[in-house]
Design an enzyme around this catalytic site. Structure first.
Site, PDB file in Angstrom:
ATOM      1  CB  SER A  60      22.311  60.292 -23.973  1.00  0.00           C
ATOM      2  OG  SER A  60      23.537  59.187 -24.263  1.00  0.00           O
TER       3      SER A  60
HETATM    4  N1  SAH Z   1      25.816  59.857 -21.137  1.00  0.00           N
HETATM    5  C1  SAH Z   1      26.753  60.662 -22.508  1.00  0.00           C
HETATM    6  C2  SAH Z   1      26.811  59.849 -23.341  1.00  0.00           C
HETATM    7  C3  SAH Z   1      27.594  58.997 -24.259  1.00  0.00           C
HETATM    8  S1  SAH Z   1      28.135  58.730 -25.417  1.00  0.00           S
HETATM    9  C4  SAH Z   1      26.487  61.598 -21.773  1.00  0.00           C
HETATM   10  O1  SAH Z   1      25.095  61.699 -21.306  1.00  0.00           O
HETATM   11  O2  SAH Z   1      27.428  62.708 -22.002  1.00  0.00           O
HETATM   12  C5  SAH Z   1      29.414  57.944 -25.602  1.00  0.00           C
HETATM   13  C6  SAH Z   1      30.520  57.226 -25.157  1.00  0.00           C
HETATM   14  O3  SAH Z   1      31.149  56.270 -24.672  1.00  0.00           O
HETATM   15  C7  SAH Z   1      31.688  59.058 -26.248  1.00  0.00           C
HETATM   16  O4  SAH Z   1      32.027  59.755 -25.070  1.00  0.00           O
HETATM   17  C8  SAH Z   1      32.564  57.856 -26.197  1.00  0.00           C
HETATM   18  O5  SAH Z   1      33.354  58.049 -26.212  1.00  0.00           O
HETATM   19  C9  SAH Z   1      32.454  56.929 -25.010  1.00  0.00           C
HETATM   20  N2  SAH Z   1      32.611  55.144 -25.516  1.00  0.00           N
HETATM   21  C10 SAH Z   1      32.998  54.428 -26.607  1.00  0.00           C
HETATM   22  N3  SAH Z   1      33.828  53.610 -26.591  1.00  0.00           N
HETATM   23  C11 SAH Z   1      34.207  53.574 -25.227  1.00  0.00           C
HETATM   24  C12 SAH Z   1      34.545  52.233 -24.527  1.00  0.00           C
HETATM   25  N4  SAH Z   1      35.969  51.809 -24.446  1.00  0.00           N
HETATM   26  N5  SAH Z   1      34.825  53.090 -23.122  1.00  0.00           N
HETATM   27  C13 SAH Z   1      35.125  54.233 -22.457  1.00  0.00           C
HETATM   28  N6  SAH Z   1      34.155  55.241 -23.113  1.00  0.00           N
HETATM   29  C14 SAH Z   1      33.910  54.813 -24.809  1.00  0.00           C
END
Ligand code: SAH
Length: 212
Positions: A60
């Site tokens: 993010s």
């Molecule tokens: N906060 C993270 C960025 C997150 S991007 C950072 O600082 O790097 C969103 C993430 O959510 C991705 O890695 C994606 O794989 C995950 N994601 C999406 N749907 C999900 C679900 N149902 N359960 C767990 N993770 C999920």
């Protein structure tokens, strides 16, 4: 360029963007973001931008991390559920601000890499698993705070049920990438109060666990 020179302009941008809580700014200052991205992106690690982390996912934007963290109104007593560990950057920023974080990621590879970073940084109050975060983590509920870092169509009812009364959930809502709103939801005794924090752009919350 030394560390201070790289992080200071970013902290200035976050302050201008509304991140004013000194504890949140100190937490961001304490996490070397370059450790959460791969080699080609390390040079841009202290820019206020989202960057690719593989598997079509992104780390993010620091301003969004700051605003979401600040909106959680954390204290060192709080137990937090995070959905979407991704690179683990947001998790690492939360770590010094709360008691314990339970973090769920659906991509095994991203989970493994994030866990290695937590070990390297000696962040011992994080428990992370591979799973579908849409189901929450019933064995550990209730949580005083829930942070979802992927966009959902609607507030998942199970997550609201796992939020303690008086607790706060931050979640991007909207499947259209160009029309997502960051929502702050406060669980009350007889329901929930919601506040729209503004437009954001997150990858979607997807069902199930991804292949290795
Ligand atoms: N906060 C993270 C960025 C997150 S991007 C950072 O600082 O790097 C969103 C993430 O959510 C991705 O890695 C994606 O794989 C995950 N994601 C999406 N749907 C999900 C679900 N149902 N359960 C767990 N993770 C999920």
């Amino acid at each position: 360029m030394n560390w201070d020179n790289r992080i200071s302009p970013l902290l200035g941008e976050l302050r201008n963007g509304g991140v004013t809580d000194p504890a949140v700014l100190a937490a961001i200052e304490g996490v070397p973001r370059e450790l959460f991205v791969s080699e080609p992106f390390k040079a841009r690690a202290y820019e206020n931008v989202a960057l690719p982390i593989g598997r079509h996912q992104t780390i993010s934007q620091p301003l969004v991390v700051g605003l979401m963290t600040q909106a959680l109104a954390l204290t060192d007593r709080k137990k937090v559920l995070e959905i979407g560990t991704g690179s683990g950057y947001q998790t690492a920023v939360l770590a010094p601000l709360c008691r314990r974080i339970y973090s769920i990621e659906r991509h095994p590879q991203l989970h493994d890499e994030a866990e290695a970073r937590f070990r390297h940084l000696r962040l011992t109050n994080i428990t992370s698993i591979i799973g579908d975060g849409s189901a929450g983590w019933p064995e550990q509920a209730p949580f005083e705070r829930i942070l979802v870092t992927a966009a959902a169509e609607d507030v998942p009812r199970v997550l609201l049920q796992q939020l303690a009364v008086g607790g706060i959930m931050i979640i991007p809502i909207g499947v259209d990438e160009h029309d997502q709103r960051l929502m702050r939801i406060k669980r009350t005794t007889d329901g929930a109060e919601t506040e729209d924090m503004g437009g954001v752009r997150f990858v979607p919350l997807l069902p199930g666990v991804a292949d290795k």
